[in-house]
Write an enzyme that holds these catalytic residues in place. Structure first.
Site, mmCIF file in Angstrom:
data_model
loop_
_atom_site.group_PDB
_atom_site.id
_atom_site.type_symbol
_atom_site.label_atom_id
_atom_site.label_comp_id
_atom_site.label_asym_id
_atom_site.label_seq_id
_atom_site.Cartn_x
_atom_site.Cartn_y
_atom_site.Cartn_z
ATOM 1 N N ARG A 46 -17.996 -0.372 -14.657
ATOM 2 C CA ARG A 46 -16.610 -0.828 -14.889
ATOM 3 C C ARG A 46 -15.888 0.174 -15.773
ATOM 4 N NH1 ARG A 46 -15.848 -3.984 -18.841
ATOM 5 N NH2 ARG A 46 -17.556 -5.410 -18.408
ATOM 6 N N TYR A 98 8.502 -4.418 -3.890
ATOM 7 C CA TYR A 98 7.459 -4.963 -3.016
ATOM 8 C C TYR A 98 7.214 -6.449 -3.329
ATOM 9 C CZ TYR A 98 2.864 -5.622 -0.944
ATOM 10 O OH TYR A 98 1.812 -6.111 -0.230
ATOM 11 N N ASP A 170 6.796 3.006 -8.340
ATOM 12 C CA ASP A 170 5.871 2.740 -7.232
ATOM 13 C C ASP A 170 6.170 3.789 -6.166
ATOM 14 O OD1 ASP A 170 4.656 1.880 -4.875
ATOM 15 O OD2 ASP A 170 4.906 -0.250 -5.352
ATOM 16 N N LYS A 195 -2.105 2.531 1.802
ATOM 17 C CA LYS A 195 -1.126 3.018 2.772
ATOM 18 C C LYS A 195 -1.389 4.496 3.103
ATOM 19 C CE LYS A 195 0.253 -1.177 2.020
ATOM 20 N NZ LYS A 195 1.291 -1.534 1.086
HETATM 21 C C1 LIG Z 1 1.368 -2.483 0.018
HETATM 22 C C2 LIG Z 1 2.225 -2.174 -1.153
HETATM 23 C C3 LIG Z 1 1.865 -2.595 -2.438
HETATM 24 C C4 LIG Z 1 0.638 -3.438 -2.714
HETATM 25 O O1 LIG Z 1 -0.534 -2.774 -2.438
HETATM 26 P P1 LIG Z 1 -1.906 -3.488 -1.990
HETATM 27 O O2 LIG Z 1 -2.820 -2.360 -1.821
HETATM 28 O O3 LIG Z 1 -1.590 -4.238 -0.740
HETATM 29 O O4 LIG Z 1 -2.272 -4.428 -3.087
HETATM 30 C C5 LIG Z 1 2.671 -2.217 -3.492
HETATM 31 N N1 LIG Z 1 3.797 -1.486 -3.295
HETATM 32 C C6 LIG Z 1 4.186 -1.087 -2.075
HETATM 33 C C7 LIG Z 1 5.416 -0.289 -1.928
HETATM 34 C C8 LIG Z 1 3.412 -1.416 -0.960
HETATM 35 O O5 LIG Z 1 3.817 -1.024 0.260
#
Ligand SMILES: *Cc1c(COP(=O)(O)O)cnc(C)c1O
Length: 377
Positions: A46, A98, A170, A195
């Site tokens: 961890r 998001y 983000d 992604k």
């Molecule tokens: C998918 C997404 C998230 C969340 O990510 P996870 O891996 O699904 O927890 C956060 N911000 C954006 C812009 C996203 O497309």
């Protein structure tokens, strides 16, 4: 070194013990200590794991940050980063953030008395107006989902600097290949590595990068306390995905640009949202802070019937949530990402029942056009 080369050679690609050209998956929870007076670098996974460390160092280098962190999902990254704040703190956040980020802020962190103000960040004056004496951070996402709205990062950062406020971005839609918020003066970057960074629709993961040691120490304390770490197998998948980030995005993006133009010419299509097309609001600002338009676009049909027909008949594309995979992913925000928002509010945000989001994959453009043609009536 240029970005594409850095993806392959960044000092984290060779296992120091063996010379292996793929970082081993260190599937270990704990580590033997040989000397009571001198414990080794690792004690418990961890707190630290060599596979995760290779990934964390890699993303730190790609975002030009001080230190990177790998989490069990994008939401774990965002939630952990937001957990560096305390009761009584206030954060300004973009209203089209998001959905999961909206949920953690309004349903969870609000219970801990961290206060959020949602603003239309495409006009930075709205950010300035929302700042209060206890504002500690601005949380931004650009381009935003699903309408690809653009926030002027440099403008927002200069407001934040005046008031000694942190800026968190983000950067999921752009990846460090196309946009480097820390270079523009932001303090922390978060990613859903699920992604484009993973890129193959086979792993859920999150990453965060801090600009300096002070912030890195605060995030590390949360990562180690909260424990939402990414496992070594998934770290390995992300390390593998990262190597082809540039080459994938180059192709994704070229096809997305062509598809956006093609869609705009279709009489059945009312509107196309893509930073790469002329007339997209904030386009100049976007290209002043990012080197490409990315691979996600949205469009609106004229009728609900056309929308339904398209979603039920589109071939050579997945009809799914998520984005950034090798396959084209078509999603329907009204019933997917934005389903929880009441219809009127959703329509007011521009997320109508005829809106479709496309994450353009690596299929050949001509095949995609054939598939889209057949599904457009
Ligand atoms: C998918 C997404 C998230 C969340 O990510 P996870 O891996 O699904 O927890 C956060 N911000 C954006 C812009 C996203 O497309």
């Amino acid at each position: 070194m240029r970005f594409g080369t850095k993806l392959i050679h960044n000092g984290n690609e060779i296992d120091e013990e063996t010379g292996a050209l793929s970082i081993p998956i260190y599937q270990a929870s704990t580590y033997h200590q040989r000397d009571i007076d001198n414990f080794g670098k690792y004690d418990y996974s961890r707190s630290g794991n060599p596979t995760r460390e290779a990934l964390e160092n890699t993303i730190a280098q790609l975002e030009n940050g001080y230190r990177g962190f790998a989490f069990s999902s994008g939401m774990a990254a965002t939630s952990s980063v937001l957990s560096i704040f305390s009761a009584g703190d206030h954060i300004v956040i973009c209203e089209d953030v998001y959905g999961g980020t909206y949920r953690i802020t309004t349903k969870v962190l609000s219970r801990f008395n961290i206060e959020f103000t949602f603003v239309d960040a495409s006009n930075v004056d709205n950010i300035r107006k929302a700042i209060k004496d206890n504002t500690k951070a601005i949380f931004l996402e650009t381009p935003s989902n699903p309408l690809l709205k653009i926030t002027d990062l440099k403008g927002a950062i200069s407001i934040a600097k005046e008031k000694d406020i942190l800026v968190i971005v983000d950067n999921t839609f752009m990846s460090p290949y196309l946009q480097k918020p820390l270079d523009l003066g932001a303090d922390i970057v978060v990613h859903s590595a699920t992604k484009f960074i993973g890129g193959h629709s086979d792993v859920v993961g999150g990453l965060a990068v801090a600009k300096n040691k002070e912030l890195a120490d605060r995030i590390y304390a949360i990562q180690n306390s909260f424990g939402a770490i990414l496992g070594p197998q998934d770290c390995w998948l992300l390390l593998r995905g990262i190597k082809t980030l540039k080459i994938r995005l180059d192709v994704h993006q070229e096809t997305a640009g062509k598809l956006a133009k093609w869609l705009r010419e279709k009489e059945q299509v009312e509107e196309v949202y893509y930073p790469g097309i002329e007339g997209h609001p904030g386009r100049e600002i976007h290209f002043s802070q990012a080197s490409g338009a990315g691979a996600v676009l949205s469009f609106k049909f004229k009728t609900l019937e056309q929308t339904k027909y398209f979603l039920n008949n589109i071939e050579n594309a997945a009809f799914a949530v998520s984005l950034g995979g090798v396959e084209t992913i078509v999603s329907y925000p009204a019933k997917m990402s934005h389903a929880a928002i009441p219809r009127e509010e959703r329509e007011a945000l521009g997320v109508s029942d005829t809106l479709i989001r496309v994450s353009v994959g690596l299929e050949e453009f001509e095949d995609l056009v054939e598939s889209f043609s057949k599904a457009i009536i």
